[in-house]
Structure formats: structure tokens, C-alpha cells
Design an enzyme around this catalytic site. Structure first.
Site, PDB file in Angstrom:
ATOM      1  N   THR A 143       1.416  -4.589   4.124  1.00 34.79           N
ATOM      2  CA  THR A 143       1.260  -4.939   5.536  1.00 34.79           C
ATOM      3  C   THR A 143       0.657  -6.325   5.764  1.00 34.79           C
ATOM      4  O   THR A 143       0.821  -6.893   6.836  1.00 34.79           O
ATOM      5  CB  THR A 143       0.388  -3.888   6.261  1.00 34.79           C
ATOM      6  OG1 THR A 143      -0.896  -3.862   5.632  1.00 34.79           O
ATOM      7  CG2 THR A 143       1.028  -2.521   6.233  1.00 34.79           C
TER       8      THR A 143
ATOM      9  N   THR B  33       0.824  -1.212   0.000  1.00 35.80           N
ATOM     10  CA  THR B  33       0.000   0.000   0.000  1.00 35.80           C
ATOM     11  C   THR B  33       0.857   1.260   0.000  1.00 35.80           C
ATOM     12  O   THR B  33       0.493   2.275  -0.590  1.00 35.80           O
ATOM     13  CB  THR B  33      -0.934  -0.027   1.231  1.00 35.80           C
ATOM     14  OG1 THR B  33      -1.807  -1.136   1.072  1.00 35.80           O
ATOM     15  CG2 THR B  33      -1.755   1.238   1.362  1.00 35.80           C
TER      16      THR B  33
ATOM     17  N   SER C 113       1.565  -7.623  -0.828  1.00 34.09           N
ATOM     18  CA  SER C 113       2.317  -8.602  -0.038  1.00 34.09           C
ATOM     19  C   SER C 113       1.777 -10.015  -0.172  1.00 34.09           C
ATOM     20  O   SER C 113       2.460 -10.969   0.208  1.00 34.09           O
ATOM     21  CB  SER C 113       2.375  -8.182   1.427  1.00 34.09           C
ATOM     22  OG  SER C 113       1.142  -8.369   2.047  1.00 34.09           O
TER      23      SER C 113
HETATM   24  N1  ASP Z   1      -2.854  -5.311   0.398  1.00 35.90           N
HETATM   25  C1  ASP Z   1      -1.750  -4.657   0.945  1.00 35.90           C
HETATM   26  C2  ASP Z   1      -0.572  -5.589   0.994  1.00 35.90           C
HETATM   27  O1  ASP Z   1      -0.431  -6.344   1.941  1.00 35.90           O
HETATM   28  C3  ASP Z   1      -2.042  -4.125   2.292  1.00 35.90           C
HETATM   29  C4  ASP Z   1      -1.020  -3.166   2.748  1.00 35.90           C
HETATM   30  O2  ASP Z   1       0.040  -3.050   2.203  1.00 35.90           O
HETATM   31  O3  ASP Z   1      -1.342  -2.464   3.700  1.00 35.90           O
HETATM   32  O4  ASP Z   1       0.230  -5.543   0.099  1.00 35.90           O
END
Ligand code: ASP
Length: 353
Positions: A123, A43, A90
Site C-alpha cells: 500500500t 502486506t 512496495s
Molecule cells: N510496507 C508495505 C508495502 O507498501 C505496506 C503495505 O503493503 O501495506 O509494501
């Protein structure tokens, strides 16, 4: 004293002050840490259609150049060298990217002039990558994994300050020997104990039972404790020659859970299975799996607390995950299986890491 003479007469203290300022300025410039920034996506590198979009934004839209151009303040606190590993969400992190990341960080931290490393990451699975690095980085220099809960384009986005604070932490001498850290929302967590605890709030990362290591406050980076489990420079795992890792999978327990997923994973070639709580149907499936040399590790779905090894489980060759959640137990078991399939040795590893 005539005016011409007075202007030439400068007290020695002023000379000293001028010399000290020049030397001090030079020393300050020299003291700026050199940080290796590894970007993987998430993100923090995503864009939405407008400033109010907090979901359904698109990953892979912010390249490292744009990330740095957006944050000119970083130049005042560190010299940054960028290494792009990927620009993906991720959930697309995989063994190849993890190995490239760990090898890249090891290569950079071996350079004397590099003070620390920062990794941008989505995340969702950030805690898995952070723990993998905690076990495979061969240096006591700081490594900080950072992400954001709001996309690059959002009002009140959290990414830039998180990145700024991650670089500050990685450049702080007190961060040496702390292992891999996760910095978001002004808080420093150990990769060993942190987990993502909320689907979309910015204060999502928590170290449930033991709390964070410290904080990134506006005046200074402060640490209050240090992880005692083995990591980084004391870790026995070496991925420098690895180009793959053993397959390890997770099954989740619930009332009347069927053993079908376990049978399917055995069929699929799994070398280890973590279970987060079980059901009566699991027992026979585990026996069949163990007969094929598959290692079974008991974790838990509650999110806190140790899984205590009972004599009964030990007699059955079951390993317990201490207080690692299932996704982190998977990371450790993959590395343990590069060394041994003996459940007693693997239990020793779970007790120490
Ligand atoms: N969908 C995102 C990921 O894990 C969530 C984030 O980065 O906050 O890549």
C-alpha cells in the site's frame, strides 16, 4: 389414469423448465469472467510471527498459489490466471517492474477472453503504480489494484476480502471505461484521485476532494461517478517499446529549506524535479536546473487543491501539477518527458491527465 401412465405424463411446462435450467446453468458458467491476476507483493502477501503481529512482518512470504488456495470462494466468481511480477514491499517497486507490469496487463487485456485485471501491491506506493497503469494501460477493460493493511497471518486480516472485492470489481461490466481503480475496505477509488491517508488503519485510502467512485457492497458493485481526466484507452503515452523512463525527483518545501537537495539531484542526472512547496533558496537553484534542460513542476504538500498557474510562474517556465500530489506528479512527468521537454506542452499534459 393408471399409475404407469401418470408417471409418463409430464406437463410441457416442466420440460421447458428443465431445458431452461440446463441452458441457464450453461450460460451462467460461460458468463463467469476470466481475470488476469498480477502479483507484486506487499502486506497482502506478508506473514508475521503470530496472529497479533501487525508490524515488523516479513514481505514476500505468501506466493500466489497460497493466496488463491486461501480464498476458494474466488472460483465461484471468476476464472483466474496468475502472473507473478515480484513479491516485494512496495518501496522496492522500480521502473523495470512497472514496465513489466504495464506490458503484461496490456498483453492480457488484448485477449478477447480476458475481462479485466487485478494487481496485488504494497500500500505504501500503491497510488503511484495505480496512476502509472492509469496512464499506460491501453484498454477500457477494468484494472483494479488491491492491497492490505494487515498481514496474511493476522486476526481480522483485510487482505482476503479486499482481493475478493477487487476480483468482483474487475469482473463487473459497469467497471469498463473507469480506468484503473484501487479497491480496499469495500471502497472503489480512481487511481487519479486516490492517496494513502493513514499509516496503519484499514480505512487508509481516500480520494480527498472528490470522493470514491463507488462501493463493493455485499449485494452488488455500485458506481456513482466516472473520472473525466484522460486515461487508459485515451492516453497518449505508449510504453510498449520502453525499457527505461526518465529520472524525476521530488523536493519537499519547509521553512528555511536549503537548495542543496536540488543541486545534488541536478548533479545526479535528474531530468525533472517536482517541488511540494518551496523556499526562497529554491529560486536560483531552479534557474540553474532549467538552464540544463531540467523541467520544474510545482505541486503542493497540503494534500488537496489545485496549484493555479500564475503568469509569473508561467513566464519562468514552471509547470503546475493541477491537484496531483508530488508522487503522482512525478509519475506523470516521467511519462511526459518521454514525449517532450517543452514546459508549455508539459503544462497541457498536466491540465489533461
Ligand atoms: N510496507 C508495505 C508495502 O507498501 C505496506 C503495505 O503493503 O501495506 O509494501
Amino acid at each position: 389414469m393408471p399409475h404407469s401412465l401418470r408417471s409418463q405424463w409430464v406437463p410441457w411446462t416442466v420440460h421447458l423448465w428443465v431445458i431452461c435450467s440446463i441452458l441457464g446453468g450453461w450460460q451462467f458458467a460461460e458468463a463467469k469472467p476470466r481475470i488476469a491476476l498480477f502479483t507484486t507483493g506487499g502486506t497482502i502477501q506478508s506473514k508475521g510471527d503470530d496472529r497479533l503481529t501487525l508490524f515488523e512482518y516479513r514481505a514476500g512470504r505468501v506466493p500466489p498459489d497460497e493466496l488463491l488456495a486461501d480464498l476458494p470462494e474466488l472460483k465461484d466468481i471468476a476464472d483466474i490466471e496468475v502472473h507473478e511480477i515480484s513479491n516485494v514491499g512496495s518501496n522496492q517497486m522500480d521502473t523495470q517492474k512497472l514496465l513489466a507490469l504495464a506490458k503484461g496487463i496490456n498483453g492480457e487485456l488484448a485477449r478477447e477472453e480476458i475481462s479485466g485485471a487485478v494487481v496485488t501491491h504494497g500500500t505504501g506506493t500503491l497510488e503511484e503504480t495505480a496512476y502509472f497503469l492509469h496512464l499506460t494501460v491501453k484498454s477500457s477493460k477494468p484494472v483494479v489494484v488491491v492491497g492490505a493493511m494487515r498481514p496474511f497471518t493476522a486476526i481480522s486480516r483485510d487482505g482476503p476480502f479486499n482481493l475478493y472485492n477487487a476480483v468482483r470489481t474487475a469482473g463487473t461490466p459497469q467497471a469498463n471505461g473507469m480506468g484503473v481503480m484501487v479497491v480496499l475496505n469495500d471502497t472503489i477509488h480512481s487511481a487519479r484521485f486516490v492517496t494513502k491517508g493513514h499509516t496503519y488503519h484499514v480505512e487508509t485510502f481516500v480520494s480527498r476532494e472528490l470522493g470514491p467512485l463507488g462501493y463493493v457492497d455485499s449485494d452488488q458493485v455500485v458506481f456513482y461517478r466516472k473520472p473525466l481526466t484522460r486515461h487508459t484507452s485515451q492516453s497518449e503515452f505508449d510504453i510498449s517499446d520502453s525499457d527505461s523512463l526518465p529520472q524525476v525527483d521530488i523536493v519537499y518545501g519547509y521553512q528555511e529549506a536549503s537548495a542543496a537537495p536540488i543541486d545534488a539531484l541536478v548533479e545526479d542526472g535528474s531530468k525533472g524535479i517536482i517541488y511540494a512547496d518551496g523556499s526562497p533558496a529554491y529560486a536560483n537553484a531552479f534557474l540553474a536546473a532549467q538552464a540544463k534542460g531540467i523541467v520544474i513542476v510545482q505541486s503542493d504538500r497540503k494534500g488537496a487543491g489545485r496549484v493555479v498557474l500564475s503568469d509569473r510562474s508561467a513566464a519562468k517556465g514552471i509547470v503546475t501539477a493541477d491537484n496531483l500530489n508530488a508522487q503522482k506528479a512525478r509519475v506523470l512527468l516521467r511519462l511526459a518527458l518521454t514525449k517532450t521537454t517543452d514546459p508549455r506542452i508539459i503544462q497541457r499534459i498536466f491540465n489533461e491527465y
